[in-house]
Design an enzyme around this catalytic site. Structure first.
Site, mmCIF file in Angstrom:
data_model
loop_
_atom_site.group_PDB
_atom_site.id
_atom_site.type_symbol
_atom_site.label_atom_id
_atom_site.label_comp_id
_atom_site.label_asym_id
_atom_site.label_seq_id
_atom_site.Cartn_x
_atom_site.Cartn_y
_atom_site.Cartn_z
ATOM 1 N N ASP A 173 0.858 -1.187 0.000
ATOM 2 C CA ASP A 173 0.000 0.000 0.000
ATOM 3 C C ASP A 173 0.895 1.237 0.000
ATOM 4 O OD1 ASP A 173 -2.269 1.645 0.127
ATOM 5 O OD2 ASP A 173 -3.269 0.330 1.551
ATOM 6 N N GLU A 194 -11.040 6.579 3.782
ATOM 7 C CA GLU A 194 -10.053 5.980 4.672
ATOM 8 C C GLU A 194 -10.102 6.565 6.090
ATOM 9 O OE1 GLU A 194 -6.267 4.872 2.921
ATOM 10 O OE2 GLU A 194 -6.986 5.562 0.976
#
Length: 612
Positions: free
Chosen positions: A294, A489
């Protein structure tokens, strides 16, 4: 006829020669190879490490790909070429690929981005309902849900390929079990079976449409304490096995890239868990694809230095680093990883395995055979918007309908529409739309809920709109659109918003009160002000909620004659009007348990929804 077969044989021989002798022959380099293993054997350490490096488009300069042999480029949320059109994207991606073809080996660079609900980073693309809405379709009918996921994947692939992009960092296969998590809307459901069916069918649609999927985020991101993004999940082996089915099914569907979670399991960050990345995933589950990190995830790992963090992640099984946050970051990664190999800390066998996996991925999507995009395609076609409109309709969940007010709605002649969300493309699309966090307003082409209502009632009702609900007149019904501000997020976490005064100066009781209040996913204050205006018209009130998860509404719903969960339906707001005014039935069911308060009384159980 004889002449025909001679020509056919000659053409076949030419094709075989070009393919087997130099798979990366677009630049006519002299290096030849008959297998990927042979290609890896001919690579220098610098070329191998370059393949393991992914840089953000804004962090590279002309010549960097050729100099450092970069294997991949990505767009972060909202990172676009100056001309945010299919033509602008194709020009940009082709330029990157053309530079990679000028390297000694001519290995094409692969471009990736997060197209999590359509290729929504591109202006005027079709923005599909977020996964929470697609999960509502599956909760109502698993077969229809599977079809919806496949359609979403196929449309996304079509609109990605139109821009020259072949790799999608989707779908999310996490099973969200705490709605305070800011990525709840990226998960299909709290139900493992729904996530399994939907994830696999999205992968099939995406890959049969010509783009490559990336399973994310492995593993346990939906099980973190208090729903904290990038937090810690406490899972024994049985708990891990319980949430593995979506990954197994996606692998069976053909997914050959995977992204670990930022989160931890039992205190160990996933990006450095060799037990789970290599032992469980690659060895036990037989995953033959490659693992991409990520965004700049290595810097969160243990070790005390970036060099040690790199070693931890690569040795754990990560094959490519998403080396973002500046040009210096990816350049330092390249330097340090080469040092680690030369010092014997990262074995060459681990490097060769990583590169072979990356090359296998590139070969599987046809990148060696046809690396360049010949012509830009179309995004936001009428056909794709029609499908998106249907998906928006099917995702609606009718939670309350007192005195059959929904059935009476088409007969009303004087309608007040209120609320900031009623005329707000950005709010109905949510995060990951044009920009990472999303935003309010006319961010891209689409139809608002208000526009849909006006179109559906044209010629038979007067529709008045006032955002604050302060309109003059007598109305038969108020349609109030409320919901969450766009987010993505961690910015969408609610468990992380526990703040308050210095505990040394406030009682423990007051601290608990503040903590409980800050944990709530409440109705926004401006929406509450509007609702209280709506209640004053002495007519039925229909509430449509735009949200990425169930919201904690307490007993407020008792003031609502009807309540519709619309989730985040995307650009096609007319799909809401299609159901409200009788052209389509309510078929969605809530993919999450809906409680009055966090961990409180259940208001609507998982799978609940009315048909009328």
């Amino acid at each position: 006829m004889k002449k025909y077969f001679i020509l056919l044989f000659a053409a076949s021989l030419l094709l075989f020669t070009q393919t087997s002798c130099n798979r990366a022959s677009a630049n006519k380099k002299s290096v030849t190879w008959n297998s990927l293993e042979e290609l890896v054997s001919q690579m220098t350490l610098a070329e191998k490490v370059g393949q393991m490096t992914q840089a953000e488009r804004g962090d590279i300069r002309e010549g960097d790909i050729k100099t450092y042999f970069l294997g991949s480029i990505l767009s972060g949320g909202g990172s676009t070429p100056a001309e945010n059109t299919p033509e602008g994207w194709v020009d940009m991606t082709n330029a990157f690929i053309e530079e990679s073809l000028q390297t000694r080996l001519g290995i094409p660079v692969i471009y990736g981005l997060d197209a999590v609900h359509g290729n929504a980073i591109v202006l005027d693309a079709t923005v599909l309902p977020h996964n929470v809405g697609l999960g509502a379709i599956a909760a109502g009918d698993s077969r229809r849900g599977a079809e919806a996921a496949y359609s979403a994947g196929f449309i996304t692939a079509e609109e990605m390929l139109a821009t020259g992009v072949r790799w999608n960092f989707a779908p999310v296969l996490g099973v969200a079990e705490d709605i305070r998590w800011g990525r709840t809307y990226e998960s299909y459901s709290e139900n493992v079976e729904i996530v399994t069916v939907m994830g696999a069918n999205f992968v099939r649609g995406l890959q049969e449409g010509g783009a490559a999927a990336c399973m994310k985020h492995f593993l346990g991101e939906g099980q973190t304490i208090d729903g904290r993004n990038q937090g810690n999940a406490l899972l024994d082996r049985a708990g891990i096995e319980r949430i593995l089915p979506p990954y197994r099914a996606a692998m069976d569907a053909g997914a050959i890239s995977l992204m670990p979670s930022y989160s931890s399991i039992n205190g160990i960050k996933m990006h450095e868990s060799k037990e789970l990345l290599t032992g469980l995933l690659k060895e036990d589950m037989g995953f033959e694809g490659f693992i991409i990190s990520d965004w700049a995830a290595f810097i969160q790992l243990s070790g005390g230095s970036f060099k040690a963090q790199i070693a931890n992640a690569i040795n754990a099984g990560v094959d490519m680093y998403m080396a973002t946050n500046g040009r210096a970051n990816w350049m330092m990664f390249i330097t340090l990883l080469k040092d680690l190999v030369e010092e014997g800390i990262v074995p060459m066998e681990r490097i060769d395995d990583a590169v072979l996996r990356i090359l296998r991925f590139k070969q599987s999507i046809g990148l060696f055979d046809a690396p360049l995009t010949k012509k830009a395609g179309t995004v936001g076609s009428d056909a794709n918007r029609t499908v998106a409109r249907t998906l928006a309709s099917d995702s609606l969940v009718l939670l309350r309908n007192e005195n059959n007010v929904i059935q009476k709605l088409p007969a009303y002649r004087n309608i007040l529409v209120a609320g900031h969300g009623a005329n707000n493309i950005g709010m109905q699309c949510g995060g990951w739309t044009t920009t990472w966090q999303g935003m309010h307003g006319p961010v891209t082409k689409g139809t608002t809920i208000l526009e849909g209502i006006r179109s559906a009632t044209e010629g038979r009702a007067v529709v008045t709109y006032d955002e604050d609900g302060k309109a003059d007149g007598n109305f038969d019904v108020v349609i109030a659109v409320i919901g969450e501000d766009p987010y993505a997020e961690t910015q969408g976490d609610r468990a992380s918003l526990i703040t308050g005064p210095d505990p040394d100066h406030v009682s423990a009781e007051d601290i608990d009160t503040l903590r409980n209040r800050s944990n709530q996913i409440n109705i926004r204050p401006n929406d509450m002000d509007m609702l209280w205006e709506a209640y004053g018209y002495d007519c039925p009130v229909i509430v449509i909620m735009l949200s990425g998860r169930p919201m904690t509404i307490g007993d407020e719903y008792l003031h609502w004659d009807a309540f519709v969960a619309a989730w985040l339906p995307g650009t096609e707001g007319a799909g809401i009007a299609d159901v409200l005014f009788g052209n389509r039935n309510f078929t969605g069911r809530t993919p999450y348990t809906w409680r009055k308060t966090i961990n409180g009384e259940i208001l609507y159980p998982f799978g609940y929804g009315l048909t009328k």
